[in-house]
Design a protein around this motif. Structure first.
Motif, short mmCIF file in Angstrom:
data_model
loop_
_atom_site.label_atom_id
_atom_site.label_comp_id
_atom_site.label_asym_id
_atom_site.label_seq_id
_atom_site.Cartn_x
_atom_site.Cartn_y
_atom_site.Cartn_z
N ALA A 57 26.55 29.78 38.21
CA ALA A 57 27.70 29.54 39.09
C ALA A 57 28.69 30.70 39.03
CB ALA A 57 28.39 28.24 38.69
N ALA A 58 28.94 31.23 37.82
CA ALA A 58 29.87 32.35 37.68
C ALA A 58 29.37 33.58 38.43
CB ALA A 58 30.07 32.67 36.20
N THR A 59 28.06 33.84 38.33
CA THR A 59 27.48 34.99 39.03
C THR A 59 27.59 34.85 40.54
OG1 THR A 59 25.91 35.31 37.21
CG2 THR A 59 25.39 36.37 39.31
N MET A 60 27.26 33.65 41.04
CA MET A 60 27.29 33.43 42.49
C MET A 60 28.74 33.39 42.99
SD MET A 60 24.19 33.56 43.15
CE MET A 60 24.15 33.15 44.89
N ASN A 61 29.68 32.90 42.18
CA ASN A 61 31.10 32.97 42.54
C ASN A 61 31.51 34.42 42.79
OD1 ASN A 61 33.04 30.38 40.80
ND2 ASN A 61 31.57 30.25 42.45
N PHE A 62 31.09 35.32 41.90
CA PHE A 62 31.46 36.72 42.01
C PHE A 62 30.90 37.32 43.31
CE2 PHE A 62 31.14 41.25 41.38
CZ PHE A 62 32.30 41.57 40.69
N VAL A 63 29.63 37.04 43.57
CA VAL A 63 28.99 37.56 44.78
C VAL A 63 29.67 37.00 46.03
CG1 VAL A 63 26.85 37.64 46.11
CG2 VAL A 63 26.78 37.91 43.63
N GLY A 64 29.90 35.69 46.03
CA GLY A 64 30.50 35.04 47.19
C GLY A 64 31.89 35.57 47.50
N ALA A 65 32.63 35.90 46.45
CA ALA A 65 34.00 36.40 46.63
C ALA A 65 34.04 37.71 47.40
CB ALA A 65 34.67 36.57 45.27
N LEU A 66 32.96 38.46 47.37
CA LEU A 66 32.94 39.78 48.01
C LEU A 66 32.33 39.77 49.41
CD1 LEU A 66 31.74 41.89 44.92
CD2 LEU A 66 34.08 41.47 45.69
N LEU A 67 31.98 38.58 49.90
CA LEU A 67 31.25 38.50 51.17
C LEU A 67 32.11 38.39 52.41
CD1 LEU A 67 28.20 36.22 50.26
CD2 LEU A 67 28.30 38.71 50.44
N GLY A 68 33.41 38.16 52.27
CA GLY A 68 34.24 38.02 53.46
C GLY A 68 35.72 38.09 53.11
N THR A 69 36.55 38.15 54.15
CA THR A 69 38.00 38.22 53.94
C THR A 69 38.79 37.32 54.88
OG1 THR A 69 38.21 40.10 55.46
CG2 THR A 69 37.87 40.62 53.12
N GLY A 70 38.12 36.57 55.74
CA GLY A 70 38.81 35.76 56.73
C GLY A 70 39.75 34.74 56.12
N VAL A 71 39.28 34.02 55.10
CA VAL A 71 40.11 33.01 54.43
C VAL A 71 41.29 33.68 53.72
CG1 VAL A 71 40.16 31.26 52.62
CG2 VAL A 71 38.22 31.35 54.19
N ALA A 72 41.02 34.83 53.10
CA ALA A 72 42.09 35.57 52.40
C ALA A 72 43.19 35.96 53.37
CB ALA A 72 41.51 36.82 51.73
N GLN A 73 42.83 36.37 54.57
CA GLN A 73 43.83 36.78 55.55
C GLN A 73 44.65 35.59 56.04
OE1 GLN A 73 41.60 38.99 58.47
NE2 GLN A 73 41.24 40.71 57.08
N THR A 74 44.02 34.41 56.14
CA THR A 74 44.76 33.21 56.51
C THR A 74 45.82 32.89 55.47
OG1 THR A 74 42.89 32.26 57.72
CG2 THR A 74 44.58 30.72 56.96
N ILE A 75 45.45 32.97 54.19
CA ILE A 75 46.41 32.69 53.11
C ILE A 75 47.46 33.78 53.02
CG2 ILE A 75 46.67 32.42 50.61
CD1 ILE A 75 45.39 30.01 51.88
N GLY A 76 47.03 35.04 53.16
CA GLY A 76 47.94 36.16 52.96
C GLY A 76 48.99 36.31 54.04
#
Length: 331
Positions: A49-68
């Motif tokens: 889960a930790a490994t896949m969390n890391f990979v998933g975090a680098l796959l997009g930015t759309g949600v980050a831009q909504t929050i930011g």
């Protein structure tokens, strides 16, 4: 050292702390069903889960831009940093409260509630239209979709496998769960780590060290690392709730619940909607559990969980508003 820069560093450190608590609070989302059905051993599941969390975090930015940029307009300077810091403190406090109680509440909604409460306390602009369309509406819709799709998919699975050998089928589903659990963990990183990225960018913009919605690479790596480390520590209290207390799961039901939850996470991330991983997997577990019989789901436990869902945004907001007034005494 420039006092604004010092506060920016402090806020980013607190944001990474929130990301870490998000990881251990929500670790159960990805692996509780796999551990409960013995498809994976706990430490193996956490590492995956930790490994896949890391990979998933680098796959997009759309949600980050909504929050930011979509929840509040943080003022420039120290006051804006105080808003972001207070929002984070409110979210962390609510995460720790619900973790201690063993309730799988939403870290995402805690963060959004915290930012909203701090923004209101500071009399800054709160984008209620974005909160309504991209937060509140999905908060109601995603659990319904998760429950319904999981129920129907489980019914279809039972029909397809009705003449198969039970032991062989369950063994195959146990193997399949390693893939579905990884898919949920990837979706968790894609959704939840991005929210911390958005807050870090919000802090950098408020401090005058960044402009625009783009997410710097170091911010991505920092958020991905923090949530992965948090996930590896494991949220055992919540894991027991998701894995055993809502409904009894076999490998087939665990696989279907995870597959449906992962699908919903990917779909909403494509629309930059910051939904709750917790809400999605919990409702999917209820859906597959309900295919046994109505009483197979422990509705009293489910009711407590849903109650925590509705309390998350206002409670995190109130705590954040109080924190804002306290923070202003020292900044």
């Amino acid at each position: 050292m420039d006092p604004v820069l010092l506060v920016v560093v402090l806020v980013i450190a607190i944001a990474l702390t929130f990301d870490f608590t998000n990881g251990f609070h929500d670790a159960a989302n990805a692996i509780a069903t796999s551990v409960a059905t013995r498809a994976l051993k706990p430490r193996q599941a956490l590492l995956m889960a930790a490994t896949m969390n890391f990979v998933g975090a680098l796959l997009g930015t759309g949600v980050a831009q909504t929050i930011g940029s979509g929840i509040i307009d943080a003022p420039q300077g120290i006051n804006g940093l105080a808003v972001v810091l207070s929002g984070l403190l409110g979210a962390i406090a609510w995460n720790l409260i619900t973790w201690w109680l063993g309730l799988p509440s939403s870290s995402s909604h805690a963060l959004i509630g915290g930012l909203t409460g701090a923004g209101l306390a500071a009399s800054t602009t709160v984008h209620w239209n974005v909160i309504g369309i991209k937060v509140i509406l999905p908060m109601f819709i995603s659990p319904v979709i998760g429950f319904t799709l999981a129920f129907l998919a489980m019914k279809l699975t039972i029909f397809i496998c009705r003449n198969f050998s039970y032991k062989k089928t369950e063994r195959r589903f146990r193997y399949a769960q390693t893939v579905s659990a990884a898919a949920v963990a990837l979706g968790h990183g894609l959704q939840d780590a991005q929210k911390t990225m958005g807050v870090m960018v919000l802090a950098l913009v408020a401090g005058g060290y960044h402009s625009g919605p783009e997410i710097p690479l170091l911010v991505k790596i920092g958020a991905a690392t923090a949530i992965s480390l948090g996930t590896y520590t494991g949220g055992w209290r919540i894991m027991k709730t998701l894995g055993h207390r809502i409904a009894e799961l076999d490998p087939a039901r665990g696989f279907v619940a995870e597959a449906i939850a992962a699908s919903v996470l990917y779909l909403t991330a494509a629309f930059s909607a910051p939904i709750s991983t917790t809400h999605t997997i919990t409702s999917a577990i209820m859906g597959v559990g309900a295919t046994r019989r109505k009483s197979a789901v422990r509705w009293s436990v489910a009711g407590n969980i849903v109650g925590a869902w509705f309390l998350t945004i206002p409670c995190a907001g109130v705590i954040a508003a109080l924190c804002y007034h306290l923070v202003n005494l020292f900044m």
